[in-house]
Write an enzyme that holds these catalytic residues in place. Sequence first.
Site, PDB file in Angstrom:
ATOM      1  CG  ASN A  87      -4.897  -0.393  -8.606  1.00 11.31           C
ATOM      2  OD1 ASN A  87      -5.354  -1.522  -8.570  1.00 11.31           O
ATOM      3  ND2 ASN A  87      -5.618   0.668  -8.291  1.00 11.31           N
ATOM      4  CB  ALA A  88      -3.666  -4.354  -5.490  1.00 13.66           C
ATOM      5  N   GLY A  89      -0.631  -4.900  -5.269  1.00 12.09           N
ATOM      6  CA  GLY A  89       0.439  -5.877  -5.478  1.00 12.09           C
ATOM      7  C   GLY A  89       0.955  -6.404  -4.173  1.00 12.09           C
ATOM      8  CG  HIS A  90      -0.321  -9.261  -2.085  1.00 16.19           C
ATOM      9  ND1 HIS A  90      -1.549  -8.637  -2.050  1.00 16.19           N
ATOM     10  CD2 HIS A  90      -0.532 -10.507  -2.478  1.00 16.19           C
ATOM     11  CE1 HIS A  90      -2.456  -9.496  -2.433  1.00 16.19           C
ATOM     12  NE2 HIS A  90      -1.876 -10.638  -2.684  1.00 16.19           N
ATOM     13  CG  ASP A 133       1.377   0.284  -0.353  1.00 13.94           C
ATOM     14  OD1 ASP A 133       1.066  -0.608  -1.139  1.00 13.94           O
ATOM     15  OD2 ASP A 133       1.597   1.462  -0.700  1.00 13.94           O
ATOM     16  CD  GLN A 152      -6.188  -0.225  -4.999  1.00 11.40           C
ATOM     17  OE1 GLN A 152      -7.371  -0.464  -5.094  1.00 11.40           O
ATOM     18  NE2 GLN A 152      -5.300  -0.940  -5.646  1.00 11.40           N
ATOM     19  CE  LYS A 206      -5.088  -3.581   1.022  1.00 12.26           C
ATOM     20  NZ  LYS A 206      -4.206  -2.431   1.238  1.00 12.26           N
TER      21      LYS A 206
HETATM   22  P1  IMP Z   1      -4.238   4.371  -9.575  1.00 12.82           P
HETATM   23  O1  IMP Z   1      -5.027   3.493  -8.665  1.00 12.82           O
HETATM   24  O2  IMP Z   1      -3.132   3.636 -10.295  1.00 12.82           O
HETATM   25  O3  IMP Z   1      -5.105   5.179 -10.476  1.00 12.82           O
HETATM   26  O4  IMP Z   1      -3.465   5.450  -8.656  1.00 12.82           O
HETATM   27  C1  IMP Z   1      -4.150   6.443  -7.913  1.00 12.82           C
HETATM   28  C2  IMP Z   1      -3.506   6.652  -6.558  1.00 12.82           C
HETATM   29  O5  IMP Z   1      -3.678   5.474  -5.761  1.00 12.82           O
HETATM   30  C3  IMP Z   1      -1.996   6.893  -6.604  1.00 12.82           C
HETATM   31  O6  IMP Z   1      -1.644   7.769  -5.550  1.00 12.82           O
HETATM   32  C4  IMP Z   1      -1.406   5.520  -6.320  1.00 12.82           C
HETATM   33  O7  IMP Z   1      -0.110   5.593  -5.775  1.00 12.82           O
HETATM   34  C5  IMP Z   1      -2.410   5.011  -5.325  1.00 12.82           C
HETATM   35  N1  IMP Z   1      -2.477   3.546  -5.288  1.00 12.82           N
HETATM   36  C6  IMP Z   1      -3.108   2.738  -6.154  1.00 12.82           C
HETATM   37  N2  IMP Z   1      -2.967   1.452  -5.793  1.00 12.82           N
HETATM   38  C7  IMP Z   1      -2.256   1.444  -4.674  1.00 12.82           C
HETATM   39  C8  IMP Z   1      -1.819   0.399  -3.784  1.00 12.82           C
HETATM   40  O8  IMP Z   1      -2.089  -0.793  -3.979  1.00 12.82           O
HETATM   41  N3  IMP Z   1      -1.086   0.808  -2.708  1.00 12.82           N
HETATM   42  C9  IMP Z   1      -0.840   2.122  -2.455  1.00 12.82           C
HETATM   43  N4  IMP Z   1      -1.226   3.121  -3.239  1.00 12.82           N
HETATM   44  C10 IMP Z   1      -1.936   2.785  -4.338  1.00 12.82           C
END
Ligand code: IMP
Length: 432
Positions: A38-41, A13, A227, A16
């Site tokens: 898991n990413a997002g913008h 976060d 990430q 990027k």
């Molecule tokens: P996962 O990637 O969903 O397995 O989560 C594992 C850890 O990475 C957790 O603490 C999430 O909050 C963190 N995380 C995963 N993707 C992001 C992201 O895009 N931004 C910030 N934290 C992330």
Amino acid sequence: MPGLIVVGSQWGDEGKGKVVDVFSSQSDLVVRYQGGANAGHTLVVDGKKTVLHLIPSGILHEQVTCMIAAGVVLDIVTLCEEIRALKVNGLLKNPKQLLISDSCTVLLPYHRRLDLAREKALGNEKIGTTGRGIGPAYEERASRKAIVFGDLFGPKDVLKQKLEAALKEKNFLLESYYKEEPFKVEDLIKVIDECAEELKDYRSKDTSLGIHKALRSGKKVLFEGAQGSLLDLLHGTYPYVTSSSTLAGSALVGSGVGPSQNLDVVGITKAYTTRVGSGPFPTECTDEVGEELRKKGHEFGATTGRERRCGWLDLVALKYAIRVNGITSLALMKLDVLSGFDEIKVCTAYELDGQEITEYPVSPGELARCKPKYVTQKGWKEDLTQARSLKDLPRYAQDYVQFLSSSLATPIDVISIGPGRDQTLWIRPLFS
Ligand code: IMP
């Protein structure tokens, strides 16, 4: 330099998306190489909001080719939703704008259910994942049971066999261990067939070859990391990490490019620090400072909406990120959020078990025992969002930037002072 890798240098976060969006307009190719939905913008185009989790934000520029390379865990349901949302907004008119590797790991609904079930079972010990199935999908890849994107277009009986083999274990875990609903092969095949129909135009088979040719012919290639460095599976705050390698080296492995390529590495760094999910965070401010940073910086997750934990900038961690990524320059984001603080703290060392240390500790449990040692910089009151060059910044903001750059012995090439594309100060041109 024809190739540029963009990585987050904190816990994700860092901003990027904005940098990649601005950099993309100057690139020929943008490659996403690890992570998943898991990413997002959030992108705002003509007042309409689109949240992208998998598709690189370079998709906004028609002349740019976006690639999703082998290292990504591809949630095909989410990807179809993203493609539809882009099309509704008049984007992605030409399918050649998006190319997907046949080697991507396909992430399916059972990965998500498993991720959520596991987190629930862990209770207070949970990782705080995004619940998007990332861990289970990478585990499946490592166990050699994964469905890959190319399987979606191969013989149906082979796909069925692979799915049956994968589900045998997953359903056993879901039903018998977590007491959750199992999945039926037929239901999943239906989902997969629908997605395959929507995605077939974006199939590129070998994206590594495309990247290789682009680099060889001097095209500008941007590798977009997801990430942050401290969430790296091997070098992050294990076990409170994601399940992929988030470091610059992963751009090479994830997209199938060799290390002899001449690439610059830009580390994206917020002017303070945030983290979502569990795990150690030495400079976290649980007081009104943290609250103010969260409010002013709108620090809520784009994927989960969760409140982000906030604190001061940590140079010990940042130096580590510079080292493990080989960062050649930094982009300093959200400097405008620090306006209004009388003083700004910067962590330059830790106290660990009574000793002062300046190198980031990697042994188990040590980071959690570290207490930050701060130097205090003078704050500024002025609004920065209208500045258009470094000289427009108030003196103490310039001092802050100078202090960071000299302490880190790394140039700060970009400073962001607001969400808009024009709120970006270029200290040195990209791809120079
Ligand atoms: P996962 O990637 O969903 O397995 O989560 C594992 C850890 O990475 C957790 O603490 C999430 O909050 C963190 N995380 C995963 N993707 C992001 C992201 O895009 N931004 C910030 N934290 C992330």
